[in-house]
Design a protein around this motif. Sequence first.
Motif, PDB file in Angstrom:
ATOM      1  N   GLU A  52       0.849  -1.180   0.000  1.00 42.17           N
ATOM      2  CA  GLU A  52       0.000   0.000   0.000  1.00 42.17           C
ATOM      3  C   GLU A  52       0.890   1.237   0.000  1.00 42.17           C
ATOM      4  OE1 GLU A  52      -3.920   1.777   1.788  1.00 42.17           O
ATOM      5  OE2 GLU A  52      -3.488  -0.339   1.735  1.00 42.17           O
ATOM      6  N   LEU A  80      -3.443   9.249   2.438  1.00 45.96           N
ATOM      7  CA  LEU A  80      -2.792   9.018   1.153  1.00 45.96           C
ATOM      8  C   LEU A  80      -2.566  10.359   0.457  1.00 45.96           C
ATOM      9  CD1 LEU A  80      -1.996   7.196  -1.297  1.00 45.96           C
ATOM     10  CD2 LEU A  80      -4.393   7.269  -1.984  1.00 45.96           C
ATOM     11  N   LEU A 102      -5.424   2.947   8.482  1.00 45.52           N
ATOM     12  CA  LEU A 102      -4.722   2.964   7.188  1.00 45.52           C
ATOM     13  C   LEU A 102      -3.919   4.242   6.975  1.00 45.52           C
ATOM     14  CD1 LEU A 102      -7.494   1.470   4.909  1.00 45.52           C
ATOM     15  CD2 LEU A 102      -5.348   0.392   5.538  1.00 45.52           C
ATOM     16  N   LYS A 148      -7.859   8.637   5.169  1.00 46.03           N
ATOM     17  CA  LYS A 148      -8.575   7.370   5.235  1.00 46.03           C
ATOM     18  C   LYS A 148      -8.845   7.070   6.708  1.00 46.03           C
ATOM     19  CE  LYS A 148      -5.623   5.278   2.407  1.00 46.03           C
ATOM     20  NZ  LYS A 148      -5.160   4.146   1.677  1.00 46.03           N
ATOM     21  N   GLN A 167       1.691   5.107   0.390  1.00 46.73           N
ATOM     22  CA  GLN A 167       1.051   6.213   1.125  1.00 46.73           C
ATOM     23  C   GLN A 167       1.290   7.542   0.421  1.00 46.73           C
ATOM     24  OE1 GLN A 167       1.231   5.839   5.416  1.00 46.73           O
ATOM     25  NE2 GLN A 167      -0.333   4.451   4.667  1.00 46.73           N
TER      26      GLN A 167
END
Length: 449
Positions: free
Chosen positions: A33, A110, A107, A103, A35
Amino acid sequence: TASQAAQKRGWHLYLVGGGVRDLLLADPTKIIELQDIDLVVDKAYPIPLKSLQADSIESLETSPQVPETGAGVELARELQQYYPNVRLQVHGRFQTAALLWHKDPELGSLWIDIATARTEFYPYPAANPEVEASSIRQDLYRRDFTINALAIRLTDPRSGTLLDFFGGWRDLEAKVIRVLHANSFIEDPTRIYRAVRFAVRLGFQIESQTESYIRYALESGIYTRSISGNHKTPALQTRLKSELKYILQENYWKPALQLLGDLGALRCIHPTLEFTEELWKQMRLVDRCLKRFQPPEESSEQAVIREPWQLLLEVLLAQLAPEHRAKVAENLQLPDESMTRLQRLDTRNQVIQSRLSQCKSPSQIVQLLQNEDLYTLILIAVQSPRVIRKLIWNYITKLSQIQSPLNGNDLKKMGYKPSPKFKQILDRLLAATLDGEITTRPTAEAFLA
Ligand code: CTP
């Protein structure tokens, strides 16, 4: 969505920079994932008309002329229409826009930066770059290292293609940090810190020619004028501060600092700053102390160090002669309290070291140290001989936590009226507790009587 928005305008869109590097380094069996995503729009080589859909061609022909500064910005604005909760920041001068998604707390957030492909010119060494629109190849060529100069095309035709003009893929496999051109460190000294950061973080080697460019740039003395001198280059100083912060807040700060020291790169902070045995000893002591003072899960009475990187930076700056410290701290935009602390450090250090060795009881130690802030105490402790250091550690970890068995409310309940004497009684009770004369409520009450 971003690639569709670019595609329909006939522009190419690329994922560039650290995101490509991290994707290529990631374990292919795991989902990673990102960022922080950097996108670049390239208008210099439009998508061939035959690979655009008919409706896109129509919108391309009717769409108004985009001002030269705006391709990345225009895409970002369109994305914001689809995701209205996203925050948009526009940096017109650099032809970039940033989108921030918050988010859920687990999480994190972003960041997506969308830039228009550009070339940078440095009007003089270590200056702020001036920007001009260009193609993706030139955009990649202005970057720091080959491993950060890769791009993945996100638009058709051949979407998903890796663009590797400078051997970045080979260097990722060989685990080396290599600059793209000889002037890289002269133009941007913070790249020395970035080279070290990536080398340590990724377990890579700085390639030997690149290392000699670093040493040459440092020896040229260019930074003495640009960073630590009176000549103000605030953007550069901000970048240096954020690189220092980045390094000092990671768990690999020790090998990174050692490598910066081996390269002689602490001189970017100030020409007289060197990586000595004494500095290394002090940093290791702070490290032990930081482990002891990590912020607790739940709030507790115990003092905590909320900005460990700042404490480490202050230890570095405390190596400088007192007359240089405030200026360097100001250049690095440290808070006022840091500047004050560094300015008065030597005086407080002298007073505390000489008086501490004369203290005869725990209560005298508390009286001497209780008005000093935690950072000052640590800075003094790491500079002191072992006996003094142990006394300061003992104060921080034990004595400063001790409380008298009776507090102000207890005294009021016992019929004492608040008055100047009241404080004296409380101080006396605390001193007696610290010196072991009282330990429980009954002994405290007997003491009062
Ligand atoms: N860059 C550069 N010179 C700098 C800073 C950045 O050339 N002084 C370029 C690099 O191509 C880098 C990209 O800008 O990959 C994005 O910069 P940044 O977000 O700071 O670094 P990342 O490579 O994304 O690294 P990290 O994962 O540590 O954030």
